[in-house]
Write an enzyme that holds these catalytic residues in place. Structure first.
Site, PDB file in Angstrom:
ATOM      1  CB  SER A 141      -0.999   0.018   1.265  1.00 48.98           C
ATOM      2  OG  SER A 141      -1.614   1.370   1.310  1.00 48.98           O
ATOM      3  CE1 TYR A 155      -4.195  -2.426   4.791  1.00 51.40           C
ATOM      4  CE2 TYR A 155      -3.490   0.183   4.112  1.00 51.40           C
ATOM      5  CZ  TYR A 155      -3.959  -1.245   3.956  1.00 51.40           C
ATOM      6  OH  TYR A 155      -4.018  -1.613   2.613  1.00 51.40           O
TER       7      TYR A 155
END
Length: 246
Positions: A141, A155
């Site tokens: 990501s 995350y």
């Protein structure tokens, strides 16, 4: 041409979003595909049908990426089903965000199990089956390199871990002719982050191109790394993020 005729690919989390786009693109380039899914049986079956319409073989395997045994079994099943395993795409992930005060041990354990441990264990299992020319590609990501919103600590932690894992895999497996790379998508129009969500305009403003990616644009980079064009790329982190991290 970046064809991968006759090779077998395993795409984790391949029933929707980026995983679905990757599975279909690899099939279009000539690979037989095994994809994993957790709950969405109908969506997984639809992807399998689409791959068969392309003219390639495909199967879907139910596997919870938080379950080490299930992850390892899925890799072994992929290799056994088509007699080989050439490409592993670690795509499955969970998206857990919120204030740090609200993220306790359960959220931490689930996030790390799916986003970090599963790619590690899948790569470990795949390495036993791969020969020269094997490819391990993980999907990370953009927040692993630039975290612009609050609430992303857990995350971002999990996705940043993939950078180190990829470098280590590249060093460990390079002598065998197996590459390992990481693709970091930016904002991508999926169910998890639709381009019409209430925060979309703010998210778009952080990109240089001013828009969301389509899943197919992420899949194109994965396909390049999986094919002959990626044979001398290893240990790399490639940002496919519309300039989010610049």
């Amino acid at each position: 041409m970046n064809k991968i005729e006759g090779r077998t690919a395993l795409v984790t989390g391949g029933s929707r979003g980026i995983g679905r786009a990757v599975a279909l693109r690899l099939a279009e380039d000539g690979a037989d595909v095994v994809l994993t899914y957790e709950h969405e049986t109908e969506r997984a079956a639809a992807v399998v049908d689409q791959i068969k319409e392309i003219g390639r073989r495909a199967v879907a395997v139910q596997a919870d990426s938080a379950d080490v045994a299930a992850v390892t079994a899925a890799v072994d099943e992929a290799a056994a089903t088509f007699g080989r395993l050439d490409i592993l795409v670690n795509n499955a992930g969970v998206f857990v965000v919120g204030p740090i005060e609200d993220l306790g041990p359960a959220e931490f354990d689930r996030t790390v199990a799916v986003n970090v441990r599963a790619p590690f264990m899948a790569s470990r299992a795949a390495a036993r089956h791969m020969t020269e020319g094997g490819r391990i590609i993980s999907v990370g990501s953009n927040v692993g390199e630039r975290t612009v919103f609050p609430g992303f600590t857990l995350y971002a932690l999990s996705k940043t871990a993939l950078i180190g894992m990829t470098k280590g895999l590249a060093r460990d497996l390079g002598p065998r002719g197996i590459t390992a790379n990481l693709v970091n998508p930016g904002p991508t129009d999926t169910d998890a982050n639709p381009a019409d969500n209430p925060n979309a305009d703010a998210i778009r403003s952080f990109t240089a191109l001013g828009r969301y990616a389509t899943p197919d644009e992420i899949a194109a980079t994965v396909a390049h790394l999986a094919g002959d064009g990626g044979r001398y790329i290893t240990g790399a982190t490639i940002n496919v993020d519309g300039g989010f991290t610049i």
